[in-house]
Scaffold this active site. Sequence first.
Site, PDB file in Angstrom:
ATOM      1  N   LEU A 108       0.876  -1.171   0.000  1.00 46.42           N
ATOM      2  CA  LEU A 108       0.000   0.000   0.000  1.00 46.42           C
ATOM      3  C   LEU A 108       0.911   1.219   0.000  1.00 46.42           C
ATOM      4  O   LEU A 108       1.945   1.207   0.679  1.00 46.42           O
ATOM      5  CB  LEU A 108      -0.907   0.019   1.235  1.00 46.42           C
ATOM      6  CG  LEU A 108      -2.032  -1.015   1.302  1.00 46.42           C
ATOM      7  CD1 LEU A 108      -2.672  -1.013   2.686  1.00 46.42           C
ATOM      8  CD2 LEU A 108      -3.094  -0.734   0.236  1.00 46.42           C
ATOM      9  N   ASP A 109       0.548   2.268  -0.730  1.00 44.94           N
ATOM     10  CA  ASP A 109       1.416   3.438  -0.742  1.00 44.94           C
ATOM     11  C   ASP A 109       1.327   4.168   0.599  1.00 44.94           C
ATOM     12  O   ASP A 109       0.462   3.880   1.431  1.00 44.94           O
ATOM     13  CB  ASP A 109       1.117   4.352  -1.926  1.00 44.94           C
ATOM     14  CG  ASP A 109      -0.261   4.992  -1.856  1.00 44.94           C
ATOM     15  OD1 ASP A 109      -0.594   5.604  -0.824  1.00 44.94           O
ATOM     16  OD2 ASP A 109      -1.014   4.909  -2.841  1.00 44.94           O
ATOM     17  N   ILE A 110       2.213   5.109   0.805  1.00 49.47           N
ATOM     18  CA  ILE A 110       2.350   5.757   2.117  1.00 49.47           C
ATOM     19  C   ILE A 110       1.067   6.454   2.557  1.00 49.47           C
ATOM     20  O   ILE A 110       0.785   6.562   3.753  1.00 49.47           O
ATOM     21  CB  ILE A 110       3.537   6.751   2.099  1.00 49.47           C
ATOM     22  CG1 ILE A 110       3.855   7.238   3.523  1.00 49.47           C
ATOM     23  CG2 ILE A 110       3.266   7.910   1.144  1.00 49.47           C
ATOM     24  CD1 ILE A 110       5.147   8.016   3.617  1.00 49.47           C
ATOM     25  N   ASN A 111       0.254   6.913   1.608  1.00 46.70           N
ATOM     26  CA  ASN A 111      -0.970   7.627   1.950  1.00 46.70           C
ATOM     27  C   ASN A 111      -2.200   6.732   2.058  1.00 46.70           C
ATOM     28  O   ASN A 111      -3.291   7.218   2.358  1.00 46.70           O
ATOM     29  CB  ASN A 111      -1.244   8.720   0.903  1.00 46.70           C
ATOM     30  CG  ASN A 111      -0.154   9.778   0.897  1.00 46.70           C
ATOM     31  OD1 ASN A 111       0.276  10.231   1.948  1.00 46.70           O
ATOM     32  ND2 ASN A 111       0.303  10.158  -0.283  1.00 46.70           N
ATOM     33  N   ARG A 196      -5.576   4.347  -7.657  1.00 46.31           N
ATOM     34  CA  ARG A 196      -5.507   5.803  -7.825  1.00 46.31           C
ATOM     35  C   ARG A 196      -5.376   6.181  -9.304  1.00 46.31           C
ATOM     36  O   ARG A 196      -6.029   7.110  -9.788  1.00 46.31           O
ATOM     37  CB  ARG A 196      -4.323   6.362  -7.028  1.00 46.31           C
ATOM     38  CG  ARG A 196      -4.463   6.208  -5.508  1.00 46.31           C
ATOM     39  CD  ARG A 196      -3.258   6.797  -4.793  1.00 46.31           C
ATOM     40  NE  ARG A 196      -3.284   6.529  -3.368  1.00 46.31           N
ATOM     41  CZ  ARG A 196      -3.909   7.285  -2.467  1.00 46.31           C
ATOM     42  NH1 ARG A 196      -4.558   8.361  -2.860  1.00 46.31           N
ATOM     43  NH2 ARG A 196      -3.868   6.965  -1.182  1.00 46.31           N
TER      44      ARG A 196
END
Length: 309
Positions: A108-111, A196
């Site tokens: 999962l990306d940081i955000n 996204r």
Amino acid sequence: MKDEKLQKALARMGLGSRRQMEEVIKAGRVSVNNGPATIGDRVTPGDEIRVDGRQIKYTAENEKRRRVIAYYKPEGEVCSAKDPEGRPTVFERLPKLTHDRWVMVGRLDINSTGLLLFTNDGEMAHRLMHPSSEVTREYAVRVLGEVTPDIARNLTAGVMLEDGMAQFDDIKEGGGEGVNKWYHVKLKEGRNREVRRLFESQGLKVSRLLRTRYGTIALPKELRTGRFLELDKKEINTLTDLVSLRPRYGTGLHGAAKEKQERIRNKPLKARRTDTRNDNRNSSAKPKKSSASPASRGTRNSRDRNDKR
């Protein structure tokens, strides 16, 4: 005593995929019983295996207890073992293993927030992530803008991204209004920022993304942000069945560990904030107050959406 191919053994122990291990062997970085290893070598638990000079504790596949944990990733954590920028990583809060290692299943990306699975079985992790397994991932997504029927059709029919065609298997409204409108989406791939990028291809921006399911495992309703739960035998076996792996003796929780996990499920631990470390030194801005997520309706973790992430 049953033997197995060296590259398979190394992959199963979480050192990388089979293909990666083949490259490591070809590069002369692996030795077996003090001799250089070659592709196709077979090993048994009595062999001394070293990678880059470091001895690897080798356990036969049917002797190693298969373990899986579900972690509720908060925003601000990086999905890597170490981060050159000193940001907190998802591995820092996992339980320590002796002569073993946790392998992350997907990223999962940081955000982004939500469910991350970890296992000590490298082969299992590899199969769960490989596109050929077509393991479904589900997400709750807050989108800035309206997903019209035409846009929904585009996203499920397929959109050409810079790394090829991509699509959602399903997209449904999840509630909310205006800038707080949520959708539930499903897809069978785990490409970098794919969810996204799919919305961005239609001129829409994702302001919040939460993974709610990976394969047969949903984000447990009793799991709080920054905490983990270890899965039991039944849950682990549903995952292995999904990717055609045989059950293993000793899988899951036993004794005191099982009792401890039951206590946590019955009385969940409080959510933990992410240690922003570097951010705190560079910014005095107050954190924005998170809003309740209408996307929580109909999901297993509906009581947790108001937790600070």
